[in-house]
Design an enzyme around this catalytic site. Sequence first.
Site, short mmCIF file in Angstrom:
data_model
loop_
_atom_site.label_atom_id
_atom_site.label_comp_id
_atom_site.label_asym_id
_atom_site.label_seq_id
_atom_site.Cartn_x
_atom_site.Cartn_y
_atom_site.Cartn_z
CB ILE A 33 -12.33 -4.30 -11.39
CG1 ILE A 33 -11.23 -3.74 -10.48
CG2 ILE A 33 -13.66 -3.65 -11.09
CD1 ILE A 33 -11.53 -3.79 -9.00
CG HIS A 64 1.34 -1.42 -15.67
ND1 HIS A 64 1.05 -2.67 -15.17
CD2 HIS A 64 2.34 -1.59 -16.56
CE1 HIS A 64 1.84 -3.57 -15.75
NE2 HIS A 64 2.63 -2.93 -16.58
CG ASN A 86 1.33 3.60 -5.73
OD1 ASN A 86 1.67 4.66 -6.26
ND2 ASN A 86 1.91 2.45 -6.02
CD GLU A 118 4.34 2.46 -9.27
OE1 GLU A 118 3.30 2.20 -8.65
OE2 GLU A 118 5.18 1.58 -9.55
CG ASP A 168 -1.89 -3.95 -17.04
OD1 ASP A 168 -2.35 -3.37 -16.04
OD2 ASP A 168 -1.09 -4.91 -16.96
CE LYS A 180 -7.53 -12.75 -6.24
NZ LYS A 180 -7.21 -14.07 -6.77
CG ASN A 198 -4.19 -0.46 -12.58
OD1 ASN A 198 -3.94 -0.62 -11.38
ND2 ASN A 198 -3.58 -1.16 -13.53
N GLY A 246 0.78 -1.24 0.00
CA GLY A 246 0.00 0.00 0.00
C GLY A 246 0.81 1.29 0.00
C1 GRF Z 1 2.85 -0.70 -7.80
O1 GRF Z 1 4.09 -0.91 -8.41
C2 GRF Z 1 1.78 -0.46 -8.82
O2 GRF Z 1 2.25 0.14 -9.99
C3 GRF Z 1 1.28 -1.84 -9.14
O3 GRF Z 1 1.34 -2.53 -7.91
C4 GRF Z 1 2.35 -1.94 -7.09
C5 GRF Z 1 1.70 -1.63 -5.78
O4 GRF Z 1 2.63 -1.16 -4.83
N1 GRF Z 1 -0.02 -1.82 -9.74
P1 GRF Z 1 2.12 -0.58 -3.46
O5 GRF Z 1 1.31 -1.67 -2.77
O6 GRF Z 1 1.31 0.64 -3.75
O7 GRF Z 1 3.37 -0.27 -2.69
#
Ligand code: GRF
Length: 215
Positions: A101, A117, A22, A187, A158, A99, A115, A20
């Site tokens: 959606i 990526h 992000n 990110e 994606d 998962k 999302n 988590g």
């Molecule tokens: C990130 O690299 C994101 O791009 C991908 O999953 C990862 C999640 O990382 N979809 P975090 O749990 O937010 O640290």
Amino acid sequence: MKGGIESKKLHLGVFASGRGSNFVAILQAIQEGRLQANVECLISNNSDAGALSVAKKNNIPTAVIVKSMYASRDLFIEALLDCLKKHDVDFIVLAGYMKKIPPEVIAVYKNHLLNIHPALLPSFGGKGMYGHHVHESVLEYGCKVTGVTVHLVDDEYDHGPIVAQQSVVVKEEDTPETLAARVLQVEHQIYAETLQLFAEGRVEVKGQKVYIKKK
Ligand code: GRF
């Protein structure tokens, strides 16, 4: 109203399966006033997800919703939609959600579901392209540049319209870990910035293309 564009606080439902980071970055952006939003709930498929602890520390309601907990697919979808409705979620953020959606949920949140990526889509995306697999593939291919993509979610992995991308230079000495760490820093920056574009009502989607209105 700002320059004729309507600005509106987003009511976010965050989906996360892992640590988590992000999610943390989004919460920081909200706290620092860089993102006009509130996280209404955190949904996970994994009861051990670090993201759940982050939510609890921040007094954000959580729900663990796993398909196998339900007698049918319909009941699972109903549980997801009920949870989102109960918390008045108007925008979904996938932050490391492992998962797919369900299309029924995508339909309700069409163009309100993002999302992130860790590569420049459409390269290095799709089924199986997650976590370290992405960075390993980028290095194996000998790419000189990789990056981050924030995109709207549609029924394919994606695949949905790209809202934002930022490149990251690949260094000769990179390992999947060092590359992942630099990509992750980007990110954390770009996800909140992109969400703010939605809060400011500046995102226009026409088919596969996204246009960002000027301020
Ligand atoms: C990130 O690299 C994101 O791009 C991908 O999953 C990862 C999640 O990382 N979809 P975090 O749990 O937010 O640290």
